[in-house]
Design an enzyme around this catalytic site. Structure first.
Site, mmCIF file in Angstrom:
data_model
loop_
_atom_site.group_PDB
_atom_site.id
_atom_site.type_symbol
_atom_site.label_atom_id
_atom_site.label_comp_id
_atom_site.label_asym_id
_atom_site.label_seq_id
_atom_site.Cartn_x
_atom_site.Cartn_y
_atom_site.Cartn_z
ATOM 1 N N SER A 1 0.820 -0.992 0.142
ATOM 2 C CA SER A 1 0.140 -0.078 -0.121
ATOM 3 C C SER A 1 0.780 1.356 0.125
ATOM 4 C CB SER A 1 -0.727 -0.114 1.143
ATOM 5 O OG SER A 1 -0.166 0.355 2.445
ATOM 6 N N LYS A 2 0.267 2.137 -0.046
ATOM 7 C CA LYS A 2 1.039 3.624 -0.307
ATOM 8 C C LYS A 2 1.709 3.816 0.972
ATOM 9 C CE LYS A 2 0.518 7.603 -2.773
ATOM 10 N NZ LYS A 2 -0.527 8.825 -3.443
ATOM 11 N N ARG A 3 1.225 3.434 2.080
ATOM 12 C CA ARG A 3 1.860 3.393 3.353
ATOM 13 C C ARG A 3 3.089 2.738 3.441
ATOM 14 N NH1 ARG A 3 -2.017 1.299 6.875
ATOM 15 N NH2 ARG A 3 -3.474 1.490 5.173
#
Ligand code: GLU
Length: 475
Positions: free
Chosen positions: A246-248
């Site tokens: 994910s972007k995280r």
């Protein structure tokens, strides 16, 4: 068979690594078979659309060189290439399904459907719409929507080039929506029509569609279509390897990597290697080599871990393979402002010195600053070095003075510098880990640099001696 693949993104946000990988695999399959690669924009869910994402998708594919033979900005016989411009095509096929008794208008309100669901749950069986199918005759003339598929429940086994033989029982089959109440098709319906109309040979897409594949097979049958070859790469996982990337996890938009000075061939090499290898230990591939060697059959079934350190390594390896001319050209946008007064030959020499250590071009200012600017002393550098901080100031100063005395006599040719530095190791009886680190810190104010003699040669006599003096004075 003519190979024709497509990348069919929904314009719902930025291009993440997983999406690029899907596009890359489809592009590689088309290119290695002299086939066609199509870009199709699946914009039938108006609520999820994000402004600017079509342009972003197109730009990302262009920057990466994943050229498509036809798409929204490139006419071709398969067009139009936005689903929102193909509504009449879906409606024609929907009417055919109505005529053959395989589609019907859904008369229920949301409340009624909720009541069915509750009732099924209370009876401990899964809610399936087809168990509540109304006894009504659909009438397209009145545009009663949504329109549902009238499924024929049965078990399916099918082959997926990547996931192998898959199967599902008839409980996976349901009357899904073909056309929504706004007149737009669902993905489930639209992609089947489009892939047929566009004569797509391979569907390469994410895992989220496997559960619906039995429904798709049911619809292909109802329409009399032969399903394309299915290939479903496993998800790209985050660095921990136990959940989807994910972007995280720090995975950036692909254009950010480009802006930071990652090389397109390295990015493609890295992204292809998320789940794929050629069966040998070879890790570095040029784009042409990827086209030659890639095969869907060799994509693994289990999730591929996104490891940015591996990307850095791979990018560094591609940088080391650049020709001197390419190196100059790619580095150009990344020079720090203070480099602008230096001539290209000097910049080129600096670049050759750091090429070995450069992992992406965005590092150039940090790695080369001392070749250009006047330096401010950073006392932390000595205290942070465990070997140097074990010596007292007088000792450090003494060592630097010996270096100064010798280098003052030098013509600063590489040969003479190397000779003098090695002699200093003997006369000071210090290991390189101490003496060279100290000279390096004094002359570059950086904890690491390219080889010392080479660096000093480029920094030049005047600046090197001035910097030694500055450090001596400070001690
Ligand atoms: N529009 C789908 C998505 O973006 C693509 C699925 C497909 O390739 O068929 O997830």
């Amino acid at each position: 068979m003519t190979v024709k693949t497509r990348f069919a993104p929904s314009p719902t946000g930025y291009m993440h690594v997983g999406g690029i990988r899907t596009a890359l695999f489809a592009w590689l399959v088309a290119r290695q078979n002299n086939g066609r690669f199509i870009l199709r924009i699946e914009d039938t869910d108006k609520n999820r659309q994000v402004e600017g994402s079509i342009e972003h998708i197109i730009q990302s594919l262009k920057v990466l060189g994943l050229s498509y033979d036809a798409g929204p900005d490139k006419p071709g016989p398969e067009g139009p290439f936005k689903q929102s411009e193909r509504l009449n095509i879906y409606h024609e096929w929907a009417k055919k399904l109505i005529s053959s008794g395989r589609a019907y208008a859904d008369p229920y309100s949301k409340e009624e459907l909720d009541a069915f669901r509750k009732q099924d749950n209370a009876n401990h069986h899964p809610f399936l719409y087809r168990n509540h199918r109304p006894e009504i005759t659909p009438n397209w003339e009145y545009q009663v929507l949504p329109l549902r598929f009238k499924a024929e429940p049965k078990a399916y086994s099918w082959h997926d080039v990547i996931m192998g033989d898959l199967s599902a029982g008839e409980e996976a089959i349901d009357d899904f929506i073909l056309i929504k109440s706004d007149g737009y098709p669902t993905y489930n319906f639209a992609h089947i029509i489009d892939d047929y109309e566009m004569q797509i040979s391979h569907i390469i897409r994410g895992q989220e569609f496997i559960a619906s594949t039995p429904n798709y097979l049911n619809l292909y049958e109802a329409l009399g279509f032969v399903p394309p070859i299915l290939a479903t790469p496993p998800p790209v996982l985050g660095p921990s390897g136990n959940k989807k990337l994910s972007k995280r996890d720090g995975a950036k938009d692909i254009l950010e990597y480009i802006n930071e000075g990652y090389l397109v061939p390295a990015l493609l090499n890295f992204i292809a290697s998320l789940g794929w290898n050629d069966g040998t230990t070879k890790e570095l591939f040029s784009v042409d080599e990827l086209i030659q060697s890639f095969s869907l059959e060799r994509v693994g079934k289990s999730g591929a871990r996104f490891d940015e350190r591996r990307l850095l390594w791979m990018n560094g390896a591609h940088i080391r393979n650049l020709t001197p001319d390419d190196l100059d050209a790619m580095a150009k946008p990344f020079w720090p402002p203070e480099a602008k007064d230096y001539d290209p030959a000097y910049l080129h020499k600096v670049l050759l010195l750091v090429q070995e250590r450069l992992k992406y071009f965005g590092e150039i200012p940090e790695l080369t600053r001392f070749f250009f600017s006047d330096l401010e002393l950073n006392p932390e550098l000595i205290s942070a070095n465990s070997k140097l901080s074990a010596l007292n100031k007088a000792q450090l100063k003494g060592l630097l003075e010996q270096a100064q005395a010798s280098l003052e006599q030098s013509d600063f040719s590489l040969a003479d510098l190397s000779f003098r530095l090695n002699s200093l190791l003997e006369t000071t009886a210090q290991p390189a880990g101490i003496l060279f680190s100290l000279i390096r810190i004094a002359t570059t104010q950086a904890p690491a640099s390219p080889p010392l003699a080479e660096s000093l040669e480029l920094i030049g006599k005047e600046r090197s001696l001035a910097r030694l003096k500055q450090q001596i004075d400070a001690l």
